[in-house]
Design an enzyme around this catalytic site. Structure first.
Site, short mmCIF file in Angstrom:
data_model
loop_
_atom_site.label_atom_id
_atom_site.label_comp_id
_atom_site.label_asym_id
_atom_site.label_seq_id
_atom_site.Cartn_x
_atom_site.Cartn_y
_atom_site.Cartn_z
N ASP A 195 0.74 -1.24 -0.11
CA ASP A 195 0.12 0.06 -0.06
C ASP A 195 0.71 1.04 -0.01
O ASP A 195 2.11 1.10 0.44
CB ASP A 195 -0.89 -0.10 1.39
CG ASP A 195 -2.13 0.79 0.92
OD1 ASP A 195 -2.31 1.52 -0.28
OD2 ASP A 195 -3.05 0.58 1.83
N ASP A 196 0.30 2.34 -0.48
CA ASP A 196 1.26 3.68 -0.54
C ASP A 196 1.27 3.95 1.19
O ASP A 196 2.40 4.66 1.32
CB ASP A 196 0.37 4.73 -1.36
CG ASP A 196 -1.03 4.80 -0.89
OD1 ASP A 196 -1.84 4.23 0.06
OD2 ASP A 196 -1.77 5.89 -1.37
N ASP B 130 -2.13 4.36 7.79
CA ASP B 130 -2.46 5.72 8.22
C ASP B 130 -2.82 5.20 9.70
O ASP B 130 -2.34 4.98 10.63
CB ASP B 130 -3.52 6.32 7.41
CG ASP B 130 -3.68 7.73 8.13
OD1 ASP B 130 -3.92 7.82 9.28
OD2 ASP B 130 -4.21 8.52 7.32
#
Length: 154
Positions: A90-91, A94
């Site tokens: 994933d980028d 969070d």
């Protein structure tokens, strides 16, 4: 409103290459990469190139709308897979909402992100750069280089 930062294409590419170097140095073998759509698709492609991996699949989890995180939903899984031998990408990790779902779907995958925030960082097996929890990242595919731009479909 949280602080905002626009990541450039060059910065994303540099950081993804750094992650590839880190992963190659670890010596693990992967038979494929799973990009978490949509944010993980471009990093997955870059990692596949740098690591010489040809097999790429997707896991589609929707949880973000521009500057808000919503309830996550799985749009496409990988039936029959437990993640063994897969690199899950994933980028950004969070709050961990998307990562927790991805890990539940592919519990044996090696989960990596380019960027990690403190809340989500413990869920990543590897990442390149930690950023503040209150910093909202805009990725290059969502900006004109300086600010967020609405998709044409809006």
């Amino acid at each position: 409103m949280p602080r905002e930062y626009c990541i450039s294409w060059d910065e994303l590419h540099r950081n993804t290459r750094a992650l590839a170097k880190q992963l190659l140095a670890e010596g693990r073998e992967y038979h494929g990469i799973v990009g978490i759509a949509r944010g993980g698709l471009i990093p997955a492609t870059l990692l596949a190139r740098e690591m010489g991996i040809r097999l790429i699949d997707t896991l589609c989890i929707a949880s973000y709308e521009h500057t808000a995180q919503g309830e996550a939903s799985v749009l496409k899984g990988m039936p029959g897979e437990d993640g063994n031998g897969w690199l899950l990408v994933d980028d950004l990790v969070d709050t961990g909402n998307t990562a927790n779902i991805a890990r539940a779907l592919l519990p044996k995958a090696y989960f990596v992100a380019i960027y990690a925030k403190p809340q989500g960082k413990p869920l990543a097996d590897a990442f390149v750069k930690e950023v503040d929890q209150d910093l909202w990242l805009h990725f290059p595919w969502d900006t004109d280089g300086t600010a967020y731009i609405k998709p044409l479909a809006e």
